[in-house]
Enzyme design. Structure first.
Site, PDB file in Angstrom:
ATOM      1  N   ASP A  13       0.857  -1.177   0.000  1.00 54.25           N
ATOM      2  CA  ASP A  13       0.000   0.000   0.000  1.00 54.25           C
ATOM      3  C   ASP A  13       0.902   1.239   0.000  1.00 54.25           C
ATOM      4  O   ASP A  13       2.129   1.139   0.102  1.00 54.25           O
ATOM      5  CB  ASP A  13      -0.935  -0.021   1.211  1.00 54.25           C
ATOM      6  CG  ASP A  13      -2.239   0.728   0.953  1.00 54.25           C
ATOM      7  OD1 ASP A  13      -2.238   1.676   0.138  1.00 54.25           O
ATOM      8  OD2 ASP A  13      -3.257   0.379   1.578  1.00 54.25           O
ATOM      9  N   GLU A  46     -10.407   6.446   4.657  1.00 52.20           N
ATOM     10  CA  GLU A  46      -9.413   5.824   5.531  1.00 52.20           C
ATOM     11  C   GLU A  46      -9.515   6.327   6.977  1.00 52.20           C
ATOM     12  O   GLU A  46     -10.601   6.467   7.528  1.00 52.20           O
ATOM     13  CB  GLU A  46      -8.023   5.977   4.923  1.00 52.20           C
ATOM     14  CG  GLU A  46      -7.938   5.321   3.540  1.00 52.20           C
ATOM     15  CD  GLU A  46      -6.539   5.206   2.988  1.00 52.20           C
ATOM     16  OE1 GLU A  46      -5.614   4.855   3.737  1.00 52.20           O
ATOM     17  OE2 GLU A  46      -6.360   5.457   1.779  1.00 52.20           O
TER      18      GLU A  46
END
Length: 634
Positions: free
Chosen positions: A307, A513
């Site tokens: 990521d 997020e």
């Protein structure tokens, strides 16, 4: 030596060497050769620096021709909101991607780079693209073919901008709505998540047989997909993003892993490691799960990508021991690292670790083999540049009609009429005067949520194309019906205005997020007061725009009808289609709707299961007239 052999001999020798070199190169450049033979041929020609370059993914801001050629960069990405220019057209996207690609192709071996982007509910970074409902809404549909069609449409629009790689689908199983990424999850039930891995079939093309972990991307209108975030990201303690997932084997392999098994069968090209940990071990450094299980046991043959700055976060604070982070992640099984800015430090660090025999060359060769396998499988060597003939596909009408269908099917009717009163829905189109109100009624950005144009989402109607719920209502009702819009009406406004009914559209503001993590899950102000004022003296339907269930029990007695619309995306007309009865409500909750946050985490099947609305709940209505079907093009 030259004089001894003479010019003709040297010339013949050089020509012979050149012909050998050309002959050797021809194998990996020859599309008629088997992929594994092409990989072996190319890998044998590569230097360590060229191999490490393939393992490096950088942000587009850094991807100059000089950087691409000097560091042999294998991949480039757009982070959330990273675009060629504000309001860039599809052609300008293709121009940028092709310009970067030319840098990669001008290297000694001419290995094309692979450009990736987050296309998690349509091609959401790109202005005027079709924005589909987020996954939390699609889970409600329980419609694998619809989701497959959305994958195909998304792939078409991504390819229309010259991009061949999408970081989707998210196959997290969100077990706690306090998690800021819960809207990226189809359901708390792994079976629904598994059913909807058909998005991969749409993105990559549907393989005729079980691919057994081999990457499969079929054609110029398909993209390489990315199942994420491996593994257990939806089960973190207290729903905290990037936190630790504490699980036994039964939960890990029975809840969080099954959709990855399905992904392998569908030929998913890549898998993204999660920021989170499993039982205290960071996933980016988890050799057991990345290599022993994913690669060896499940047979995954594509590549594992980190990521965004994911390897940095192996240490606390992040990037505090980058050499260790490089060693731990690559050794664990990460093949391509999303750097995205510190690429020189990463490349130099990895090269140094290999030269010192800390990381074996065999691990580097394995990583590069996997990256090349994906590039060959998707035809990137044979068609490395973007196709301008597709630019008009972005935001096409057929894709918007598909999104509108998805909106209709993703709505869940939670209440319809107060006790002893008839149902309020479907609403009449020929009313005298109706009020449309709320923070989300005329805000396309709020309607789409996070991961839309910007990473955290946007507010307002000037960012991209679409239909707000207010505009949809105006288009749906009878021409004689007066639609009054007031975002935040006073307490006495509805009574003195003499309304037939009110449509109240409120909910969460966009987030993505960690910024979306919430411990209270309440509707932000002024949403609650708008509900109070609009519904006090007028029949009202509340349409909730949210990425998850929120606290709503307090308002239930005050309202006549309640609709969970989730984050419907750009096609708000789909909401009006169902509110006014052109189509019936069919959606069923794919998440448990809690009474209070004190109950969380609470999922269907738990011993103490006491929800406000249980998993699978959803009232239905019948359409007032038979709707016309939509022909899907997969």
């Amino acid at each position: 030596m030259t004089r001894k052999y003479g010019f003709p001999v040297v010339f013949v020798f050089l020509c012979f060497q050149a012909s050998i070199s050309q002959g050797e190169q021809a194998m990996y450049k020859d599309p008629m050769q088997p992929i594994e033979a092409r990989i072996t041929d190319l890998l044998g020609k590569m230097t360590l620096e060229e191999k490490v370059g393939q393992m490096t993914q950088i942000e587009r801001e850094n991807a100059t021709a000089n950087v691409m050629t000097s560091y042999f960069i294998g991949s480039v990405l757009s982070g959330g909101g990273s675009v060629p220019k504000v309001n860039a057209t599809a052609k300008e996207w293709v121009d940028m991607v092709n310009r970067i690609q030319q840098g990669a192709l001008s290297t000694r071996l001419g290995i094309p780079m692979i450009y990736g982007i987050d296309a998690v509910h349509g091609h959401n970074n790109v202005v005027n693209a079709t924005i589909f409902p987020h996954n939390v809404g699609l889970g409600v549909t329980r419609d694998p073919q619809l989701v497959k069609a959305i994958g195909a449409a998304t792939a078409f629009e991504v390819r229309a901008t010259g991009i061949p790689y999408a970081f989707a689908p998210c196959i997290a199983v969100c077990r706690d709505p306090r998690w800021g990424r819960c809207y990226e999850s189809y359901s708390e039930d792994h079976k629904i998540v598994q059913q909807l891995t058909t998005l991969i079939d749409g993105l990559q093309g549907q393989a005729a047989t079980d691919m057994s972990g081999m990457p499969y991307v079929n054609g110029k209108t398909k993209v390489a997909g990315c199942s994420k975030h491996y593994v257990g990201d939806g089960g973190t303690a207290n729903g905290i993003n990037e936190n630790n997932t504490i699980v036994d084997d039964s939960s890990l392999y029975g809840i969080h892993m099954p959709a990855y098994v399905d992904s392998m069968a569908k030929g998913i090209a890549t898998v993204m490691a999660s920021y989170s940990s499993v039982n205290g071990v960071k996933m980016h450094a988890n050799e057991h799960l990345l290599t022993d299980h994913l690669k060896d046991k499940l047979g995954f043959q594509g590549f594992v990508i980190s990521d965004w700055e994911g390897i940095d976060r192996i240490t606390s604070p992040p990037h505090s021991n980058y050499t260790y982070s490089i060693q731990a992640s690559i050794t664990a099984g990460v093949d391509m690292v999303m750097v995205p800015y510190q690429y020189i430090e990463f490349i130099n660090g990895l090269v140094d670790l290999v030269k010192k025999n800390v990381i074996p060359m065999s691990r580097i060769d394995d990583a590069v083999t996997r990256i090349l396998r994906v590039k060959f499988a998707m035809g990137l060597f044979d068609n490395p540049v973007g196709d301008y003939s597709l630019v008009n596909e972005v935001g096409s009408q057929k894709h918007r009609e598909l999104a509108r269908e998805a909106v209709r099917k993703s709505l869940v009717l939670l209440k319809n009429g107060k006790p002893g009163n008839p149902p309020l829905l479907p609403l009449p189109k020929n009313a005298g005067k109706i009020l449309v109100t709320g923070t989300h009624a005329d805000n396309l950005g709020y309607q789409c949520g996070g991961w839309t144009i910007e990473w955290q989402g946007v507010s307002g109607n000037n960012w991209t194309a679409g239909t707000t719920i207010l505009d949809a209502v105006k288009k749906t009702v009878d021409k004689k019906t007066k639609v009054v819009y007031k975002m935040n009406p006073s307490e006495d406004y509805p009574k003195k205005t003499k309304l037939d009914f009110a449509i109240v559209v409120v909910g969460e503001v966009p987030y993505a997020e960690t910024r979306g993590d919430s411990t209270n899950l309440t509707i932000p102000d002024p949403g609650p007061q708008i509900i109070e004022n609009a519904c006090k003296t007028t029949k009202c339907v509340v349409v909730l725009i949210s990425g998850r269930p929120v606290v709503i029990q307090h308002y239930l007695d005050k309202i006549d009808a309640l609709v969970a619309a989730w984050l419907p995306g750009s096609e708000g007309q789909g909401v009006a289609d169902v509110l006014f009865g052109d189509f019936g409500f069919t959606g069923k909750l794919a998440r448990t709707w809690f009474k209070s946050v004190d109950q969380l985490p609470m999922n269907v099947g738990d011993p103490k299961y006491d929800p406000l609305f249980p998993f699978g709940f959803g009232l239905e209505t019948q359409p007032k007239s038979a709707p016309q079907g939509i022909k899907r093009e997969l």
